[in-house]
Design an enzyme around this catalytic site. Structure first.
Site: not given
Length: 280
Positions: A44, A118, A155
């Site tokens: 990330e 995300k 994540c």
């Protein structure tokens, strides 16, 4: 006939500056290609520190446009040279003040295939991400790459089963989860959640986490990157919890049909019963 994908993930520590961090990842791509890898995902926000440990507008400078920015262009050329699919988790500026935590996907011929933004953005101690990112609005795209159907979930997303399922419904064969996650916070979940998601959704997952303690906080990033198959079995060893490591593994795609024929989770879903789950 069996179809085997040689896939790679790369975990590393912050070098202290953006250019050297990019160079470390360029070398990782070369090393992966030399080992026969056909697809590689970085961690990330790969070319910077995990700056979300603090709230400082100076770090907005790490954002750039995708795909027009220089980093995507640079790695497009590298993907073309090496003949490898690259997944680049980046800080994206759509326009000034509109910023996302994004992964760009580059095919093995260097073409830009698209991006995933995300969806779930945390705001807890050491992970002040709402200061830096808007929630993603890309949905859960599947990228038709040279190695097959690839998805990305970033994540904190991994704590939410809905996106994993959306990727499976869209046909994902391999999903990457690039992360920056800290030893004291989430280590007990790291080798539980992604294997469970691989089983529930019947695809391979590549989980990537950076390593080390950086100068912006006390988060201890514990690495232990891995690939897991749809039977929740790690493919080879889990990576170091302290050192940079390139993980290259062979993934036998025949296992997807074998597991799906055995369990029939997609047949037995009951989407008509799930409506209340989408209520706020």
């Amino acid at each position: 006939m069996s179809r085997v994908i040689r896939a790679a993930v790369f975990q590393t520590a912050w070098t202290g500056d953006k250019e050297s961090m990019i160079q470390v990842h360029e070398q990782a791509a070369r090393d992966a290609a030399a080992q026969g890898a056909q697809v590689l995902c970085f961690q990330e926000l790969f070319y910077g520190p995990y700056f979300c440990q603090v709230q400082d507008p100076a770090f907005y400078e790490y954002a750039e446009q995708i795909p027009e920015g220089p980093i995507v262009r640079r790695f497009q050329a590298l993907a073309r040279e090496l003949g490898i699919v690259l997944v680049l988790p980046m800080y994206e500026e759509e326009q000034p003040g509109v910023l996302y935590n994004t992964a760009a996907v580059i095919d093995a011929d260097g073409s830009y295939l698209g991006k995933y933004r995300k969806t779930h953005i945390p705001q807890v101690r050491g992970f002040w991400e709402k200061f830096y990112f808007r929630p993603g609005n890309s949905g859960w795209p599947i990228f038709e790459t040279a190695v097959g159907k690839v998805g990305v979930y970033i994540c904190y997303d991994r704590h939410f089963p809905e996106g994993w399922r959306a990727l499976g419904l869209a046909g994902a064969e391999l999903v990457f989860n690039p992360s920056a996650t800290s030893r004291g916070l989430s280590a007990y979940l790291w080798q539980l959640e992604q294997p469970a998601a691989a089983v529930a959704n019947e695809y391979f997952i590549g989980a990537i986490n950076r390593v080390g303690v950086e100068e912006y906080g006390d988060n201890d990033f514990y690495g232990t990157s891995y690939f897991v198959d749809p039977e929740a079995q790690f493919v080879g060893e889990v990576a170091s919890d302290k050192e940079p490591e390139l993980v290259v593994r062979d993934l036998d795609m025949a296992k997807l049909r074998e597991v799906r024929d055995r369990w029939q989770f997609y047949r037995d879903r009951a989407p008509g019963a799930y409506g209340p789950l989408t209520a706020p």
